[in-house]
Design a protein around this motif. Structure first.
Motif, short mmCIF file in Angstrom:
data_model
loop_
_atom_site.label_atom_id
_atom_site.label_comp_id
_atom_site.label_asym_id
_atom_site.label_seq_id
_atom_site.Cartn_x
_atom_site.Cartn_y
_atom_site.Cartn_z
N THR A 55 0.83 -1.21 0.00
CA THR A 55 0.00 0.00 0.00
C THR A 55 0.86 1.26 0.00
O THR A 55 0.53 2.25 -0.66
CB THR A 55 -0.95 0.02 1.21
N TYR B 100 2.11 1.64 -3.51
CA TYR B 100 1.05 2.09 -4.40
C TYR B 100 0.76 3.57 -4.19
O TYR B 100 0.34 4.29 -5.11
CB TYR B 100 -0.21 1.26 -4.16
N ALA C 236 -5.14 -1.72 -4.08
CA ALA C 236 -3.68 -1.74 -4.20
C ALA C 236 -3.08 -3.11 -4.45
O ALA C 236 -1.92 -3.20 -4.88
CB ALA C 236 -3.05 -1.15 -2.93
#
Length: 467
Positions: free
Chosen positions: A195, A198, A300
């Motif tokens: 995450t 991303y 993500a």
């Protein structure tokens, strides 16, 4: 999403198989309720970590991170620090008592009446703990698979009920170890780095996050203090936690592996809060922050890995749900039913299985009626700490504590919590303080006025096993 569904289905099937394996090892009441009191450090660390970190600790902490930033870690932080204190201070005297339920401590110090009243309060707490994580399973299913939340509650809850019923604490221990590994790999090894990546990397995340999202006090000092009053103190006296302490094969295992589990909870809280911060950058306009975990996982993570993350979240939720169900069943069979003239007339495991099944069904029904994981967790800990903390600590540390004082404290504390939750709301800070003040005042005044039926808590004289 087919690959994700396959991964989740394989995980669920694995839990059921471990439940069957645990059934073979649960040959006595000791095996079913406390895993024969013979868990070593590895098993004890894994099962204790898994039971503490449930749906609210995963979905809830990510939600808090989404809204408040890094300071959302304090929910898990309070739980972890409570676990450390429990392990270092209380684990040794608790292990020597050789109990099944926390309320049996009150019976030894006071009378069976005190045990019955405390068992009712503790039963409500454990059911709400199980409900919290069952609700969280429904939240995941809703966001990720576009199904009604009740479908996830029913399916996930049923899986937990089956494996918990089959093998009791041995099933919980075996499934908890797998869940602990999946949680660790999923949250620490995949969810956080992917995450953050991303979101553009660490530097971009820090620059893009809302002002104050990397402050440790952004959630507010009043909330941090309340978390410690509710969750830190709640860990010290929860039946689901004490029942795990009773599984350790020695006090050395309970102290050192328990402390390690507390440190793990602190790390897990920081990870969850940071995932929430990343979610706030990637998905700034979520209608419901409760869905932050599932939504950012869907956005993500690629297929397959997303399924593993879902399994990791379900692992955290299922371990806590199963612990609450078994704790409620233990309280019912060992404490409440005998006091009412019923319950198992023997030590047959089948009797315990029946009541675990019934507590599981009740959990699913309540979860279908409640929809807020933090709210459900707050209700549970408010009732526990407000009603039980004072008489339990009094039983251990105050010689003038009396049976009448203990019962008055439990009644006044629980009533104070309920009244102020109705008055100020479920998530208000006032209910826990009102409950504690009412409980303490009633306990001291009534104990001094009616010094009846008080005796020291005696430990069972059994040899200590080696770590």
């Amino acid at each position: 999403m087919m690959l994700d569904l396959i991964v989740v289905a394989l995980y669920a099937a694995g839990m059921l198989l471990l439940g069957c394996w645990g059934m073979k090892r649960a040959r006595s009441s000791d095996d079913y309720l406390v895993a024969g009191r013979r868990l070593g450090p590895g098993l004890y660390l894994g099962t204790l970590s898994a039971v503490v970190l449930g749906g609210a600790s995963t979905v809830g902490t990510v939600k808090l991170g989404y809204v408040y930033g890094l300071s959302g870690l304090w929910l898990c932080g309070a739980l972890g620090l409570g676990l450390i204190v429990l392990s270092l201070v209380l684990a040794k005297p608790l292990a020597k008592l050789k109990l099944y339920t926390i309320t049996q401590l009150l019976e030894r110090r006071y009378t069976p009446a005190a045990k019955s009243v405390s068992s009712a309060v503790m039963l409500a707490y454990d059911l709400m703990i199980a409900v919290t994580s069952t609700i969280a399973i429904g939240t995941l299913v809703t966001v990720l698979f576009a199904l009604p939340s009740w479908v996830g509650v029913v399916i996930g809850g049923t899986i937990v009920v089956i494996y918990s019923t089959l093998g009791g604490m041995w099933s919980l221990t075996l499934t908890d170890i797998v869940q602990f590994v999946i949680m660790t790999v999923g949250m620490l090894g995949l969810m956080l780095p992917l995450t953050v990546h991303y979101a553009g990397g660490w530097d971009t995340l820090v620059a893009s996050a809302a002002p104050g999202h990397f402050s440790l006090t952004g959630i507010g000092w009043s909330t941090i203090v309340t978390y410690f009053v509710i969750y830190f103190l709640g860990i010290l006296i929860g039946q689901d936690i004490w029942q795990r302490v009773f599984t350790a094969r020695s006090t050395r295992v309970a102290r050192f592996a328990g402390t390690a589990a507390g440190v793990y909870c602190l790390i897990y809280g920081a990870i969850g809060a940071l995932v929430g911060v990343a979610a706030s950058v990637l998905l700034p306009d979520l209608a419901d922050p409760n869905n932050a975990f599932a939504a950012v996982a869907q956005l993500a993570l690629p297929d397959g890995l997303r399924g593993l993350i879902i399994a990791a979240a379900m692992a955290a939720m299922m371990s806590t749900a199963s612990a609450g169900m078994l704790a409620a069943s233990t309280l019912m069979t060992r404490d409440l039913l005998p006091a009412l003239g019923g319950g198992p007339q023997s030590e047959r495991v089948s009797s315990y299985r029946l009541w675990t099944l019934l507590m599981g069904v009740v959990t699913i029904v309540i979860a279908l009626l409640v929809d807020d994981v933090i709210g459900a967790l707050t209700i549970a800990y408010n009732l526990l700490v407000g009603g039980m903390l004072v008489p339990i600590l009094g039983a251990l540390y105050w010689r003038r504590a009396s049976n009448s004082g203990a019962i008055a404290a439990m009644a006044a504390g629980s009533l104070g919590v309920v009244v102020f939750m109705l008055k100020d709301g479920l998530l208000a800070n006032s209910p826990i303080y009102a409950g504690l003040v009412a409980s303490l005042a009633s306990f001291v005044v009534v104990s001094l006025l009616r010094p009846d039926h008080s005796r020291p808590v005696a430990a069972e004289t059994q040899p200590e096993q080696r770590a």
